[in-house]
Design an enzyme around this catalytic site. Structure first.
Site, short mmCIF file in Angstrom:
data_model
loop_
_atom_site.label_atom_id
_atom_site.label_comp_id
_atom_site.label_asym_id
_atom_site.label_seq_id
_atom_site.Cartn_x
_atom_site.Cartn_y
_atom_site.Cartn_z
N GLY A 65 49.70 32.58 37.96
CA GLY A 65 50.38 32.90 36.69
C GLY A 65 51.35 31.81 36.26
N THR A 111 48.52 40.81 46.15
CA THR A 111 47.33 39.96 46.21
C THR A 111 46.80 39.62 47.60
N THR A 163 50.29 49.17 41.13
CA THR A 163 50.37 48.08 40.16
C THR A 163 49.05 47.93 39.40
N THR A 201 39.06 39.53 40.24
CA THR A 201 38.63 38.74 41.40
C THR A 201 37.15 38.94 41.73
N ASP A 202 36.55 37.93 42.38
CA ASP A 202 35.16 38.06 42.85
C ASP A 202 35.03 39.15 43.92
N GLU A 203 36.17 39.52 44.55
CA GLU A 203 36.09 40.48 45.66
C GLU A 203 35.63 41.87 45.21
N TYR A 230 42.62 46.13 48.96
CA TYR A 230 42.98 45.22 47.87
C TYR A 230 41.90 45.22 46.78
N ALA A 232 41.68 48.35 44.72
CA ALA A 232 42.74 48.43 43.70
C ALA A 232 42.39 47.55 42.50
N LYS A 233 41.88 46.32 42.77
CA LYS A 233 41.50 45.44 41.66
C LYS A 233 40.39 46.07 40.83
N LEU A 262 45.05 31.51 53.36
CA LEU A 262 44.48 30.55 54.33
C LEU A 262 44.97 29.11 54.15
N ARG A 320 39.76 40.06 60.96
CA ARG A 320 40.34 41.00 59.98
C ARG A 320 39.44 42.24 59.93
N PRO A 321 39.99 43.47 59.99
CA PRO A 321 39.14 44.66 59.91
C PRO A 321 38.37 44.67 58.58
P1 NAD Z 1 50.74 35.99 43.69
O1 NAD Z 1 50.93 37.00 44.75
O2 NAD Z 1 51.17 34.59 43.94
O3 NAD Z 1 51.40 36.47 42.32
C1 NAD Z 1 51.46 37.82 41.92
C2 NAD Z 1 52.67 37.98 41.01
O4 NAD Z 1 52.69 39.31 40.49
C3 NAD Z 1 54.02 37.78 41.73
O5 NAD Z 1 54.84 36.91 40.99
C4 NAD Z 1 54.60 39.18 41.80
O6 NAD Z 1 56.02 39.20 41.81
C5 NAD Z 1 54.03 39.81 40.55
N1 NAD Z 1 53.96 41.28 40.58
C6 NAD Z 1 53.45 42.07 41.57
N2 NAD Z 1 53.56 43.37 41.23
C7 NAD Z 1 54.13 43.41 39.99
C8 NAD Z 1 54.47 44.46 39.10
N3 NAD Z 1 54.26 45.74 39.42
N4 NAD Z 1 55.06 44.15 37.92
C9 NAD Z 1 55.28 42.84 37.59
N5 NAD Z 1 54.98 41.81 38.40
C10 NAD Z 1 54.40 42.09 39.58
O7 NAD Z 1 49.18 36.03 43.38
P2 NAD Z 1 48.16 35.03 42.68
O8 NAD Z 1 47.32 34.43 43.73
O9 NAD Z 1 48.87 34.17 41.72
O10 NAD Z 1 47.24 36.07 41.88
C11 NAD Z 1 47.44 36.37 40.51
C12 NAD Z 1 46.30 37.24 40.01
O11 NAD Z 1 45.06 36.54 40.19
C13 NAD Z 1 46.15 38.55 40.77
O12 NAD Z 1 45.80 39.57 39.86
C14 NAD Z 1 45.00 38.29 41.74
O13 NAD Z 1 44.34 39.47 42.08
C15 NAD Z 1 44.15 37.36 40.91
N6 NAD Z 1 43.26 36.46 41.67
C16 NAD Z 1 43.79 35.68 42.67
C17 NAD Z 1 42.94 34.80 43.34
C18 NAD Z 1 43.45 33.92 44.46
O14 NAD Z 1 42.63 33.37 45.21
N7 NAD Z 1 44.75 33.73 44.63
C19 NAD Z 1 41.59 34.73 43.00
C20 NAD Z 1 41.11 35.56 41.97
C21 NAD Z 1 41.96 36.41 41.31
O1 DAU Z 2 38.24 35.81 46.45
C1 DAU Z 2 39.39 35.89 45.68
C2 DAU Z 2 40.52 36.41 46.52
O2 DAU Z 2 40.86 35.38 47.43
C3 DAU Z 2 41.73 36.86 45.75
O3 DAU Z 2 41.37 37.93 44.92
C4 DAU Z 2 42.87 37.27 46.69
O4 DAU Z 2 44.04 37.59 45.97
C5 DAU Z 2 43.16 36.11 47.61
O5 DAU Z 2 44.13 36.49 48.57
C6 DAU Z 2 41.89 35.66 48.33
O6 DAU Z 2 41.45 36.64 49.31
P1 DAU Z 2 40.92 36.20 50.75
O7 DAU Z 2 41.10 37.30 51.69
O8 DAU Z 2 39.58 35.58 50.65
O9 DAU Z 2 41.99 35.01 51.03
P2 DAU Z 2 42.82 34.59 52.32
O10 DAU Z 2 43.45 33.26 52.00
O11 DAU Z 2 43.68 35.68 52.83
O12 DAU Z 2 41.66 34.34 53.39
C7 DAU Z 2 40.62 33.41 53.15
C8 DAU Z 2 39.68 33.47 54.35
O13 DAU Z 2 40.36 32.96 55.50
C9 DAU Z 2 39.26 34.87 54.71
O14 DAU Z 2 37.91 34.84 55.17
C10 DAU Z 2 40.20 35.26 55.85
C11 DAU Z 2 40.45 33.93 56.54
N1 DAU Z 2 41.79 33.78 57.18
C12 DAU Z 2 42.89 34.06 56.42
C13 DAU Z 2 44.16 33.96 56.96
C14 DAU Z 2 45.38 34.28 56.13
C15 DAU Z 2 41.90 33.35 58.50
O15 DAU Z 2 40.89 33.07 59.17
N2 DAU Z 2 43.16 33.26 59.03
C16 DAU Z 2 44.29 33.55 58.34
O16 DAU Z 2 45.41 33.45 58.90
#
Ligand code: NAD
Ligand code: DAU
Length: 333
Positions: A13, A77, A92, A116-118, A141, A144-145, A181, A264-265
């Site tokens: 954001g 997230t 949320t 998200t793709d998830e 997670y 919820a999305k 990660l 991870r479970p």
């Molecule tokens: P992030 O955790 O860095 O940011 C989330 C933000 O939302 C934070 O600033 C938090 O304070 C705010 N927030 C949480 N609950 C809130 C509420 N109730 N009201 C107002 N603000 C609130 O996460 P991010 O990685 O920047 O993800 C942003 C969006 O993109 C999310 O919706 C996530 O699902 C989506 N997304 C993330 C990824 C990824 O890989 N990071 C991939 C695809 C989609």
């Molecule tokens: O696919 C999009 C999503 O990607 C977003 O919607 C989520 O907000 C974002 O958190 C992310 O989810 P993942 O679970 O894929 O991301 P994470 O970085 O937690 O983990 C990436 C991969 O790495 C996953 O297979 C788990 C693994 N992992 C993660 C952590 C934190 C490890 O092996 N060790 C770790 O310590």
């Protein structure tokens, strides 16, 4: 255009808010400043930051005044945290998204839900998810999305609002909270701490550089057809073990720091997106190769200790709890 960016103090954001500013838009951020929200991400910019919750109709209504568009990034997230407890995730996504849409109903504002793709679930046996595929989430997670997403077509159909959904893949880049990660492994490697790889490390994620993700969301905001979903993926599928090995190489860390730990479970093995629709309709394509984006990201963490050390030392967390207990949420009058 004046745009409300909810969750704009977080990772993606804040990059998106800064991107809109560069395009000449006026941006207001509404963010609850949970543990992952960080005002430092917006420091030195013209972005107006309002601390508040998207589940609070009063805060939403006042902050959105005069906005022609709302882009919703606000969410809990981290998948691992959702396994420990999912209440805030559901609240949320379900209540928060609904609260924003109730406001949109009463205005002409255009709405984008960042998803998200998830939500498509595990693609272990091959193929790529298309926008028309059924929802099959497998973690608290992603459930919820998916619940948040379900509101959008209903409000488009019932109330005729202008709204789209984006579904992005695993995003990485500067300012990502070091629980995910890439930032966790980069900062641990820089500090000579272990890199905890879940299970066999052969899980596959489709990596997308944060600026490419933001470009995709901007294309949907400006040119997306209302009621449509657009996949925004990096097209770069890499096993986690390879990501870890590349980080070790980039940081010069000891390879023995890489340690296999319990899985991870319910861990999804693979995600993959078909993004043909976003390319065809919006002319969007990711441009940053994973090797280049990863090197830039690791270099950023190497140079940005003042950003992440307070987070990893607990100092940032302490400030978050103090905010909660001081009941400062919602500084909107
Ligand atoms: P992030 O955790 O860095 O940011 C989330 C933000 O939302 C934070 O600033 C938090 O304070 C705010 N927030 C949480 N609950 C809130 C509420 N109730 N009201 C107002 N603000 C609130 O996460 P991010 O990685 O920047 O993800 C942003 C969006 O993109 C999310 O919706 C996530 O699902 C989506 N997304 C993330 C990824 C990824 O890989 N990071 C991939 C695809 C989609
Ligand atoms: O696919 C999009 C999503 O990607 C977003 O919607 C989520 O907000 C974002 O958190 C992310 O989810 P993942 O679970 O894929 O991301 P994470 O970085 O937690 O983990 C990436 C991969 O790495 C996953 O297979 C788990 C693994 N992992 C993660 C952590 C934190 C490890 O092996 N060790 C770790 O310590």
């Amino acid at each position: 255009m004046r745009v409300l960016v909810t969750g704009g103090a977080g990772f993606i954001g804040s990059h998106f808010a800064k991107r809109l500013l560069r395009s000449g838009d006026d941006v207001v951020v509404l963010d609850k400043l949970t543990y992952s929200g960080n005002p430092a991400n917006l420091e030195g910019t013209e972005v107006e930051l309002v601390v508040g919750d998207i589940c609070d109709p009063r805060a939403v209504e006042r902050t959105a005044k005069g906005c022609e568009a709302i882009v919703n990034f606000a969410a809990e997230t981290h998948v691992d945290r959702s396994i420990l407890g999912a209440t805030d995730f559901g609240r949320t996504e379900f209540v928060g998204t609904q609260t924003l849409l109730e406001l949109v109903r009463k205005t002409e504002a255009r709405y984008v839900q960042v998803s998200t793709d998830e939500v498509y679930g595990d693609l272990e046996t091959g193929g790529s998810s298309r926008e028309s595929d059924p929802l099959c989430p497998s973690s608290p997670y992603s459930v919820a999305k998916a619940a948040g997403d379900l509101h959008i077509p209903a409000y488009v159909r019932t109330f005729g609002i202008q709204a789209c959904i984006t579904r992005g893949s695993n995003t990485y880049g500067p300012n990502q909270y070091p629980e995910k990660l890439i930032p966790l492994f980069a900062t641990n490697a820089l500090d000579g701490k272990p890199l905890p790889l879940y299970g066999d490390g052969k899980q596959i994620r489709d990596w997308l550089y944060v600026e490419d993700h933001c470009a995709g969301i901007e294309a949907v905001l400006r040119r997306g057809r209302s009621g449509e979903i657009y996949n925004i993926g990096g097209g770069q599928e890499v096993e986690n073990i390879e990501v870890a090995e590349r980080i070790i190489e980039l940081t010069g860390a000891d390879p023995l720091l890489l340690q296999h730990v319990d899985d991870r479970p319910g861990h999804d093995r693979r995600y993959s997106l078909s993004c043909e629709k976003a390319t065809r309709e919006l002319g969007w394509e990711p441009v940053v190769p994973f090797t280049e984006g990863l090197a830039q990201t690791v270099a950023w963490y190497d140079e940005s200790r003042p950003w992440w050390e307070p987070i990893k030392s607990g100092e940032h967390y302490q400030a978050y709890y103090e905010r909660q207990y001081a009941d400062r949420l919602g500084n909107v009058e």
